[in-house]
Design an enzyme around this catalytic site. Structure first.
Site, short mmCIF file in Angstrom:
data_model
loop_
_atom_site.label_atom_id
_atom_site.label_comp_id
_atom_site.label_asym_id
_atom_site.label_seq_id
_atom_site.Cartn_x
_atom_site.Cartn_y
_atom_site.Cartn_z
N ARG A 121 0.88 -1.19 0.00
CA ARG A 121 0.00 0.00 0.00
C ARG A 121 0.91 1.23 0.00
NH1 ARG A 121 -5.54 1.55 3.14
NH2 ARG A 121 -6.25 0.11 1.54
N HIS A 148 -6.94 0.91 -6.79
CA HIS A 148 -7.25 0.04 -5.64
C HIS A 148 -7.91 -1.23 -6.19
CE1 HIS A 148 -7.80 -1.21 -1.66
NE2 HIS A 148 -8.65 -0.31 -1.19
N GLN A 151 -10.00 -3.77 -3.97
CA GLN A 151 -11.31 -3.23 -3.61
C GLN A 151 -12.32 -3.49 -4.72
OE1 GLN A 151 -12.17 -1.32 -0.65
NE2 GLN A 151 -14.17 -1.86 -1.45
N ASP A 243 -16.98 7.61 -2.68
CA ASP A 243 -15.79 7.48 -1.82
C ASP A 243 -15.56 8.85 -1.18
OD1 ASP A 243 -13.40 6.65 -0.65
OD2 ASP A 243 -12.26 6.56 -2.51
N CYS A 283 -16.37 2.15 -0.41
CA CYS A 283 -15.25 1.27 -0.04
C CYS A 283 -14.96 1.33 1.45
CB CYS A 283 -14.01 1.66 -0.84
SG CYS A 283 -13.56 3.40 -0.66
N ARG A 311 -14.04 -8.39 0.74
CA ARG A 311 -12.61 -8.14 0.56
C ARG A 311 -11.85 -9.43 0.90
NH1 ARG A 311 -10.44 -3.08 0.82
NH2 ARG A 311 -8.60 -4.21 0.11
N1 CP Z 1 -11.49 0.10 1.79
C1 CP Z 1 -10.24 0.03 2.28
O1 CP Z 1 -9.26 -0.20 1.55
O2 CP Z 1 -10.18 0.23 3.63
P1 CP Z 1 -8.84 0.42 4.47
O3 CP Z 1 -8.23 1.73 4.03
O4 CP Z 1 -9.31 0.44 5.90
O5 CP Z 1 -7.92 -0.70 4.18
N1 NVA Z 2 -9.71 6.90 -1.97
C1 NVA Z 2 -9.44 6.51 -0.61
C2 NVA Z 2 -9.71 5.06 -0.43
C3 NVA Z 2 -9.45 4.52 0.94
C4 NVA Z 2 -9.76 3.07 1.06
C5 NVA Z 2 -8.00 6.83 -0.27
O1 NVA Z 2 -7.12 6.60 -1.12
O2 NVA Z 2 -7.75 7.35 0.82
#
Ligand code: CP
Ligand code: NVA
Length: 329
Positions: A121, A148, A151, A243, A283, A311
Site C-alpha cells: 500500500r 485500488h 477493492q 468514496d 469502499c 474483501r
Molecule cells: N477500503 C479500504 O481499503 O479500507 P482500508 O483503508 O481500511 O484498508
Molecule cells: N480513496 C481513498 C480510499 C481509501 C480506502 C483513499 O485513497 O484514501
C-alpha cells in the site's frame, strides 16, 4: 447466447489458473476479462466452501508493506492468508516510505528469498510497479494513489451476488475521480458493465484511465461515460458508489474540497433518481454526512458491509490464483 467478442477470446486463450500463477496485480487492467471472471468465480466458491481451501496455501508466507493507514485491507489480507494455512507479516511503513532506507530493488531481492507474495500500500503507484519489476514473487497493489484493484474485485463480487451476470448493468460512481474510481471503471469495462462517473470539474478520473477503460469496453460491449452532473450520473442506476472527497495523501486539500463536493453528496434525494432496486456502495472508511448521509449509509439499499466482508473472500481467491493454487485443495 451471444458468443464472446473475438478479442476477448484471444485475450483469454490461456486458462486463467495457468496464466495467473506467478503474476503481479498492479492494476486491475493487468487481468483479461476471463482472468477476472475466474478470480470472481473462485471467490464465490471460496466464500461458500471455505473448508475446501483451508490448507491450500499451507506455510506460505506473505509480507505486507503499508505506507498508509488501513483497517479493512490489512485485516482481510491477514485473515485470508491465515485461513488458507499461510501466514502474514505486517511492516508499518507509515513513518518511512519504501525505498528510503534501502532501494526497492534490494528490498525485493531480500524479501523474495523468504516469502511467496508481497502486498504493498503506497503513495506512488511507481513504487508498486518497480517492486513488481524487481521481485520474482507476485506483487499485489493494496492501494496506490492511482488504483485500488483488490477493492474493485470485492465490489463487483458483491454486485454479482445480488444481480448475477453484470453485462449491461448500470454502475455509477459519484464524487472524486480517484484511485478507487479508476479501478472501478476498469473493472466495470472488463465485466461488460456500463459505467457512468460523475465528478466536479477538475476532479475527473485521469484521461488515460478513461481511455483505457473505453478501449476495454469496446471489446466487452459496455459504455464508459464521464459527466459533471450528479443527478444525470445516477439516473436509472443499478448501483451508486461514492468514496471520500479527500483521499489519503491529499489531506492538505480537505478545506478547499469540502464545499466543491457538497452538491455531490449521496443522500436520499439523489438515491431517488436511481432504480428502485439500486444498491449504495462505498469502499469505507466513510466520512459520515460528508460524501454520504447516515440515512443512505445505514439504509436498506446499502451493501457497504457486504463489500467489506467480500474483501476477504476475493483476496483469498486472488492469493490462490497468483500462488498457483487456484484449483480446489
Ligand atoms: N477500503 C479500504 O481499503 O479500507 P482500508 O483503508 O481500511 O484498508
Ligand atoms: N480513496 C481513498 C480510499 C481509501 C480506502 C483513499 O485513497 O484514501
Amino acid at each position: 447466447m451471444a458468443g464472446k467478442p473475438v478479442l476477448v477470446q484471444e485475450l483469454d486463450a490461456v486458462a486463467p489458473q495457468e496464466s495467473l500463477a506467478g503474476r503481479d496485480l498492479c492494476s486491475i487492467a493487468d487481468l483479461t476479462p476471463g482472468e477476472l471472471a475466474a478470480i470472481l468465480s473462485l471467490a464465490h466458491d471460496v466464500k461458500q466452501n471455505p473448508a475446501n481451501y483451508r490448507w491450500a496455501l499451507d506455510a506460505k508466507q506473505m509480507v505486507m508493506f503499508f505506507e498508509k493507514a488501513s483497517l479493512r485491507t490489512r485485516l482481510t489480507f491477514e485473515t485470508a492468508i491465515n485461513t488458507l494455512g499461510g501466514a502474514a507479516m505486517f511492516v508499518d511503513q507509515t513513518q518511512s516510505p519504501l525505498g528510503e532506507r534501502e532501494s526497492l530493488a534490494d528490498i525485493a531481492r531480500n524479501v523474495e528469498r523468504w516469502v511467496s507474495v508481497i502486498v504493498l500500500r503506497t503513495y506512488a503507484h511507481d513504487t508498486i510497479t518497480e517492486m513488481a519489476q524487481y521481485a520474482s514473487v507476485p506483487v499485489i497493489n493494496a492501494l496506490s494513489d492511482l488504483e485500488h484493484p483488490c477493492q474493485a474485485i470485492a465490489d463487483f463480487m458483491t454486485l454479482e451476488e445480488r444481480f448475477g451476470d453484470l453485462r449491461g448493468f448500470n454502475f455509477t460512481y459519484v464524487g472524486d475521480g480517484n484511485n478507487v474510481c479508476h479501478s472501478l471503471m476498469l473493472t466495470a469495462a472488463l465485466l461488460g458493465a456500463h459505467c457512468t462517473v460523475g465528478t466536479p470539474k477538475n476532479y475527473a478520473p485521469k484521461a488515460d484511465i478513461v481511455a483505457q477503460a473505453r478501449a476495454i469496453a469496446n471489446v466487452t460491449g459496455s459504455n464508459i461515460t464521464v459527466v459533471n452532473d450528479a443527478v444525470a450520473t445516477v439516473k436509472g442506476a443499478d448501483a451508486i458508489y461514492t468514496d471520500v472527497c479527500t483521499s489519503m495523501g491529499f489531506e492538505h486539500e480537505a478545506t478547499k474540497r469540502a464545499p466543491i463536493f457538497k452538491p455531490w453528496q449521496v443522500n436520499e434525494a439523489l438515491m431517488a433518481h436511481a432504480s428502485p432496486s439500486a444498491v449504495f456502495m462505498h469502499c469505507l472508511p466513510a466520512h459520515r454526512n460528508a460524501e454520504v448521509t447516515d440515512a443512505v449509509l445505514d439504509g436498506p439499499q446499502s451493501v457497504v458491509f457486504d463489500q467489506a466482508e467480500n474483501r476477504m473472500h476475493a483476496q483469498k481467491a486472488l492469493l490462490l490464483m497468483l500462488l498457483g493454487a487456484g484449483a480446489k485443495a
